[in-house]
Scaffold this active site. Structure first.
Site, PDB file in Angstrom:
ATOM      1  N   ALA A 188       0.923  -1.266   0.082  1.00 39.02           N
ATOM      2  CA  ALA A 188       0.162   0.118   0.123  1.00 39.02           C
ATOM      3  C   ALA A 188       0.798   1.197  -0.030  1.00 39.02           C
ATOM      4  CB  ALA A 188      -0.967  -0.023   1.036  1.00 39.02           C
ATOM      5  N   THR A 189       1.990   1.063   0.497  1.00 37.67           N
ATOM      6  CA  THR A 189       2.820   2.477   0.438  1.00 37.67           C
ATOM      7  C   THR A 189       3.295   2.637  -0.778  1.00 37.67           C
ATOM      8  OG1 THR A 189       3.712   1.741   3.017  1.00 37.67           O
ATOM      9  CG2 THR A 189       5.272   3.311   1.598  1.00 37.67           C
ATOM     10  N   ASN A 232      -5.786   3.496  10.463  1.00 37.69           N
ATOM     11  CA  ASN A 232      -5.124   2.256  11.128  1.00 37.69           C
ATOM     12  C   ASN A 232      -4.775   2.516  12.700  1.00 37.69           C
ATOM     13  OD1 ASN A 232      -3.420   4.546  10.228  1.00 37.69           O
ATOM     14  ND2 ASN A 232      -1.296   3.054  10.699  1.00 37.69           N
ATOM     15  N   GLN A 241      -6.687  -0.937   5.313  1.00 41.70           N
ATOM     16  CA  GLN A 241      -7.114  -1.435   6.569  1.00 41.70           C
ATOM     17  C   GLN A 241      -8.797  -1.768   6.304  1.00 41.70           C
ATOM     18  OE1 GLN A 241      -5.890  -1.946   9.648  1.00 41.70           O
ATOM     19  NE2 GLN A 241      -3.831  -1.003   9.269  1.00 41.70           N
ATOM     20  N   SER A 278      -3.383  -3.441   0.557  1.00 41.21           N
ATOM     21  CA  SER A 278      -2.030  -4.066   1.252  1.00 41.21           C
ATOM     22  C   SER A 278      -2.401  -5.534   1.490  1.00 41.21           C
ATOM     23  CB  SER A 278      -1.677  -3.317   2.154  1.00 41.21           C
ATOM     24  OG  SER A 278      -0.753  -3.984   2.780  1.00 41.21           O
ATOM     25  N   HIS A 303      -0.830  -7.773   3.600  1.00 40.62           N
ATOM     26  CA  HIS A 303      -0.250  -8.318   4.896  1.00 40.62           C
ATOM     27  C   HIS A 303      -1.335  -7.913   5.854  1.00 40.62           C
ATOM     28  CE1 HIS A 303       1.817  -4.975   7.027  1.00 40.62           C
ATOM     29  NE2 HIS A 303       2.054  -4.447   5.659  1.00 40.62           N
ATOM     30  N   THR A 332       9.017  -7.683 -12.872  1.00 35.59           N
ATOM     31  CA  THR A 332       8.671  -8.687 -12.731  1.00 35.59           C
ATOM     32  C   THR A 332       7.714  -8.899 -11.624  1.00 35.59           C
ATOM     33  OG1 THR A 332      10.591  -9.473 -13.899  1.00 35.59           O
ATOM     34  CG2 THR A 332       9.109 -11.108 -12.922  1.00 35.59           C
ATOM     35  N   CYS A 383       6.165   6.864  21.990  1.00 36.40           N
ATOM     36  CA  CYS A 383       6.986   6.565  23.223  1.00 36.40           C
ATOM     37  C   CYS A 383       8.264   6.070  23.133  1.00 36.40           C
ATOM     38  CB  CYS A 383       6.235   5.754  24.247  1.00 36.40           C
ATOM     39  SG  CYS A 383       5.609   6.582  25.371  1.00 36.40           S
TER      40      CYS A 383
END
Lengths: 87, 457
Positions: free
Chosen positions: B127-128, B207, B235, B255, B257, B295, B381
């Site tokens: 997707a990126t 997401n 998503q 995407s 995955h 390919t 974080c």
């Protein structure tokens, strides 16, 4: 028309095959999905639909048996926390 | 003869019977000995990694970052890896034809999931890449007439970064703010549209917070003004019903995955009627309608196709199951704790994404204590800057609440016991931290924290 006997035997084979997955999540999913799949089609009366569902079940059984062999060939690395607590 | 005996004993010791994990006894190194607590009974399976000791593999509740591979997808990919090794673009021999067939079957499976024609699907690496191709490609193609892009503040980083790249090239970008429930304000979208707007990009399911944007309305607005509408549906596919005709999208990023398929593969939907043009990012031999040369990784594409087909079949059952687990999680946490805030709209939401903020608790210590649950936090974080996530900031969440946000991702393979265990661990950790918190004590006594005059030392 598929009789009750083969259907129950197919369900039992699927459950038995799915129980062998080493991964906790996939094992639980296999059990849950098999039971749900049979429960959903429990009241089918149309002969062709019953045959179709039975054929689909047989195909899934092939897939599960094949995939389980590959999954078992690679030993799992660590025990899942859910499996530890159940002990 | 002797070698055979040696090898058979070696094999027996290496392969364990089913269900039995290889148990490893990790000896504490001197560095982690200082921070480790005394071992509790039944700790033979403990894993020590990065100075943290966990008693076993954590339960996986991070389905938004990635999903495990479905065994049925794995099965299809295996067969394809072994036999479909030909280059799908080789026209001259059987190996090429077989590989091409496999890719075309996958294309039909993907197209059926979103209600498109197979000719409109382009496979790429994820997707990126699809987001980059669409955002940059569309604007570069129409750069003479169209200089403006509209997107939202809660988009995925790749869309925002591509827009920033366009800004550096001289285009103008409007980042639409969102309301406190995470949804886009349609009036602001209407006002932001200019005659030279070349693209509107709004993601279907966020997401981080899981809100579902009003896609049909946005599509209608874009159709009125004849602007191409791009959506990052990574998503969304396989989880909510997606229809490119109903949504009136011109471009869609998908995407592999995120829907229990393999990593490294994705697809882009590019509408053919009415035709939208874009400049390819990858130049070369003109594969995939000239939009993405290179390919194709046949077994990845086959895996993606099977994952899409499965998602279509299982969508109803998965939705029921995930909704049930989400309610169990939310009710379980709310029963035992107060000061729990759900980030984002609870009504317009994908059930498998639950982003909670716990008041009066420090975020990093909460995460450190939740090592037996694999979840993601809403703030960066773990990175060098203690900056809270930009999505939560766009929602208008206070800094302290943004720091304590946790994203629970529920998926097809999550079980009820896992949810119960996650609730138990979260509640225990939050209660422990709140007990130690003087701020919480003050709140319990009825003091309003916001109106305290802190004295300077």
């Amino acid at each position: 028309m598929v009789d009750k006997g083969p259907v129950i035997s197919l369900c039992r084979s699927l459950l038995r095959a799915g129980h062998q997955y080493p991964d906790y999540n996939i094992r639980e999913y296999a059990k849950r999905r098999t039971l749900e799949g049979f429960r959903m089609n429990k009241n089918l009366t149309d002969h062709s639909k019953v045959e179709e569902a039975y054929a689909e079940g047989k195909k899934q059984l092939e897939v599960v048996e094949r995939v389980v062999k590959v999954y078992l060939a690679y030993p799992p690395r660590t025990k899942n926390i859910m499996e530890l607590k159940l002990q | 003869m002797a070698s055979k005996a040696i090898f058979s004993t070696l094999r027996r010791s290496l392969t364990k019977p089913h269900g039995g994990a290889v148990s490893r006894r990790h000896h504490l190194s001197t560095t982690s000995a200082a921070t480790a607590s005394e071992p509790y009974p039944g700790d033979e399976h403990a894993i020590v990694m990065k100075g943290v000791r966990i008693s076993g593999r954590p339960l996986y509740l991070d389905m938004q970052s990635t999903t495990p591979l479905d065994p049925r997808v794995f099965d299809a990919m295996n067969a394809s890896s072994i036999y479909d090794y030909g280059n799908p673009h080789s026209r001259t021999h059987l190996y090429g034809w077989e590989a091409e067939n496999a890719v075309e079957v996958a294309r039909i499976q993907v197209a059926k999931l979103i209600g498109a024609s197979p000719k409109e699907i382009v496979f790429l690496s994820g997707a990126t890449e699809a987001n980059n191709t669409v955002v940059k490609g569309v604007m570069h193609f129409y750069k003479d007439k169209k200089r403006h892009v509209i997107t939202t503040q809660t988009e995925h980083k790749c869309v925002l970064d591509s827009c920033r790249h366009l800004q550096q090239e001289g285009f103008e970008v409007t980042y639409l703010p969102v309301r406190t429930d995470g949804l886009v304000d349609l009036e602001m979208l209407r006002e932001a549209i200019r005659p030279d707007t070349g693209l509107v990009s709004v993601m279907a399911v966020n997401n981080e917070i899981g809100v579902v944007q009003p896609m049909e309305e946005i599509g209608r607005i874009c159709k009125e003004h004849k602007i191409p509408f791009h959506t990052d549906a990574a998503q969304a596919i396989g989880k909510i019903p997606v229809d490119v005709e109903k949504w009136n999208v011109s471009f869609m990023s998908m995407s592999g995955h995120k829907i229990y398929g393999p990593k490294g593969v994705g697809a882009m939907y590019v509408r053919r009627r009415p035709r939208v043009r874009l400049e390819p990012l990858m130049n070369g031999g003109g594969q995939e309608r000239g939009l993405r040369s290179g390919t194709l990784a046949t077994q990845q594409v086959v895996g993606f196709g099977v994952a899409c087909e499965l998602a279509m079949k299982e969508m109803e059952y998965d939705e029921k199951w995930i909704k049930r687990l989400q309610e169990r999680l939310l009710n379980g946490v709310r029963e035992k704790l107060d000061g729990v805030v759900v980030n984002g709209s609870l009504e317009s939401r994908y059930a498998g994404n639950l982003n909670l903020s716990f008041a009066y608790v420090e975020g990093e210590s909460l995460l450190m204590g939740l090592k037996e649950v694999a979840v993601s936090s809403g703030s960066a974080c773990t990175s060098a800057s203690l900056e809270p996530s930009y999505v939560l900031r766009a929602l208008g969440v206070d800094e302290d609440m943004a720091h304590t946000s946790i994203r629970f991702g529920i998926g097809r393979f999550t079980t009820e016991e896992e949810i119960d265990k996650a609730v138990e661990l979260t509640v225990k950790q939050v209660e422990k931290l709140r007990e130690m918190s003087p701020l919480y004590e003050m709140v319990k006594e009825g003091i309003d924290i916001k109106n305290i005059q802190w004295s300077q030392h």
